[in-house]
Write an enzyme that holds these catalytic residues in place. Structure first.
Site, short mmCIF file in Angstrom:
data_model
loop_
_atom_site.label_atom_id
_atom_site.label_comp_id
_atom_site.label_asym_id
_atom_site.label_seq_id
_atom_site.Cartn_x
_atom_site.Cartn_y
_atom_site.Cartn_z
N GLY A 1 -0.23 25.57 21.94
CA GLY A 1 1.12 26.04 21.43
C GLY A 1 2.11 26.22 22.48
CD GLU B 1 -3.90 23.42 20.66
OE1 GLU B 1 -4.45 22.30 21.44
OE2 GLU B 1 -2.54 23.47 20.45
CB ALA C 1 -1.17 30.20 19.06
CD GLU D 1 0.96 22.51 19.25
OE1 GLU D 1 0.54 23.56 19.19
OE2 GLU D 1 0.66 21.50 18.29
#
Ligand code: HXC
Length: 258
Positions: free
Chosen positions: A109, A132, A65, A112
Site C-alpha cells: 500500500g 502482497e 497497509a 500504491e
C-alpha cells in the site's frame, strides 16, 4: 485536527506531510489515512500553499497497509464495513501538485499510495515492491493497475508475482520515479523542487495536473480537446497576461496569488 500519525511543516508556499509511525515502518492504518485525507484537503484549500510534498522516514516511506490491523478482518469488514479503500483515495481529489519523496521501504500500500502522487523523487536507499501475495492478498489500492501502466506489464508482473523489490536506480530507469537523489538530501531536494513549482501560477499547475490525469482516462483525441479547452481559457486569466508580458518585457514573472 491534531494529528497523531503525521508530522506537518510548511516552507513558504510548500507543505510537507510526513507519515509518522516509526515503530511500524509507517504501516498505513485507518487513522493515518483519515489524517492524511484531512491534511491534504486543508492544504488544497489553503491559498498560502501551492505544492505539497508527501514523505515518510529515511527507513520507510511506508511498508504497506498495517498487517496487524488487517489480520483479523473478514470480508464484511473490508467490503461491507467500509474499512480499506474508503479513505485511501482522498489524495486523488487533490488539485494542487503532490510530490512523493520516497526513502527506504516503499512497499504494498505504500507503493500504491506513492503512485497516487503526481511524481516521485527517490532517495538512493529507496526500495519499491508489491509483496502482497506473500501475505495472501492482491494489492488493493491500484498496484495491479498503476504499476503496469507506469513500468510496463513484464516488470510489474515480475514484482507482483515474485515480490521482488526494485531499487531507486531501477525505479528511475523504468519511469516509476523521476529523479534519484542522495538519501540525506531527499527532503531538501523535494522542497527545492516543490518551491520551484510553487513559484509558477498555481491555477495553471492545477490545470496541467488535471489534463495529464485525463490522459489516463480517455482517448488521445478527447484528451487533446480537453487540453485545448484549458489552453484557450488561459487567455482569459491574469497568469497568461503576466507570464507573456513578463517575457516580452524581459523581466521575471510575478505569479503570486495567480
Ligand atoms: C504492520 C509492519 C509492517 C506492515 C513492518 N511492520 N511492516 N507492521 N504492517 N505492513 C512492523 C514490524 O512488524 C515490526 O514491528 C517493525 O515494523 C519493524 O519491521 P521488521 O520486520 O522488524 O523490520 P525489517 O526486518 O527491517 O523488515 C522490514 C520489512 C518488513 C521488509 C519492511 O517489515 C516487511 O516485509 N513488512 C511487510 C511488508 C508487506 O508485506 N507489505 C504489504 C502489506 S499488504 P515490531 O513490533 O515487531 O517491531 C498491503 C495491502 C495494501 O499493503 C492494501 C491497500 C488498500
Amino acid at each position: 485536527m491534531q494529528y497523531s500519525d503525521l508530522l506537518i511543516e510548511t516552507h513558504g508556499k510548500v507543505a510537507v506531510i510526513r507519515l509518522n509511525r516509526p515503530k511500524a515502518m509507517n504501516a498505513l492504518n485507518d487513522n493515518m489515512m483519515n489524517e492524511l485525507g484531512d491534511a491534504l484537503y486543508k492544504f488544497d484549500a489553503d491559498s498560502n500553499i501551492n505544492c505539497i510534498v508527501l514523505t515518510g522516514s529515511e527507513k520507510a516511506f511506508a511498508a504497506g497497509a498495517d498487517i496487524a490491523a488487517m489480520a483479523n478482518y473478514n470480508y464484511q469488514d473490508t467490503h461491507g464495513g467500509n474499512y480499506i479503500g474508503r479513505n485511501w483515495e482522498h489524495i486523488l481529489n487533490i488539485r494542487k501538485p503532490v510530490i512523493g519523496a520516497c526513502a527506504g521501504y516503499v512497499l504494498g500500500g505504500g507503493c500504491e499510495l506513492a503512485m497516487m502522487c503526481d511524481f516521485l523523487i527517490a532517495a538512493e536507499n529507496a526500495k519499491f515492491g508489491q509483496p502482497e501475495i506473500k501475505v495472501g492478498v492482491t494489492p488493493g489500492a491500484g498496484g495491479t493497475q498503476r504499476l503496469p501502466r507506469t513500468i510496463g506489464k513484464s516488470k510489474a508482473m515480475d514484482m507482483l508475482l515474485t515480490t521482488r523489490m526494485i531499487d531507486a536506480a531501477e525505479a528511475e530507469r523504468t519511469g516509476l520515479v523521476s529523479r534519484v537523489v542522495p538519501t540525506e538530501k531527499l527532503i531538501e531536494e523535494a522542497i527545492a523542487i516543490a518551491t520551484q513549482i510553487a513559484a509558477m501560477p498555481v491555477s495553471v499547475a492545477m490545470q496541467i495536473k488535471d489534463a495529464v490525469n485525463r490522459a489516463f482516462e480517455t482517448t488521445l483525441t478527447e484528451g487533446v480537446r480537453y487540453e485545448r479547452r484549458y489552453f484557450h481559457a488561459g487567455f482569459g486569466t491574469p497568469a497568461q497576461k503576466e507570464g507573456m508580458s513578463a517575457f516580452l518585457e524581459k523581466r521575471a514573472p510575478k505569479f503570486d496569488g495567480l
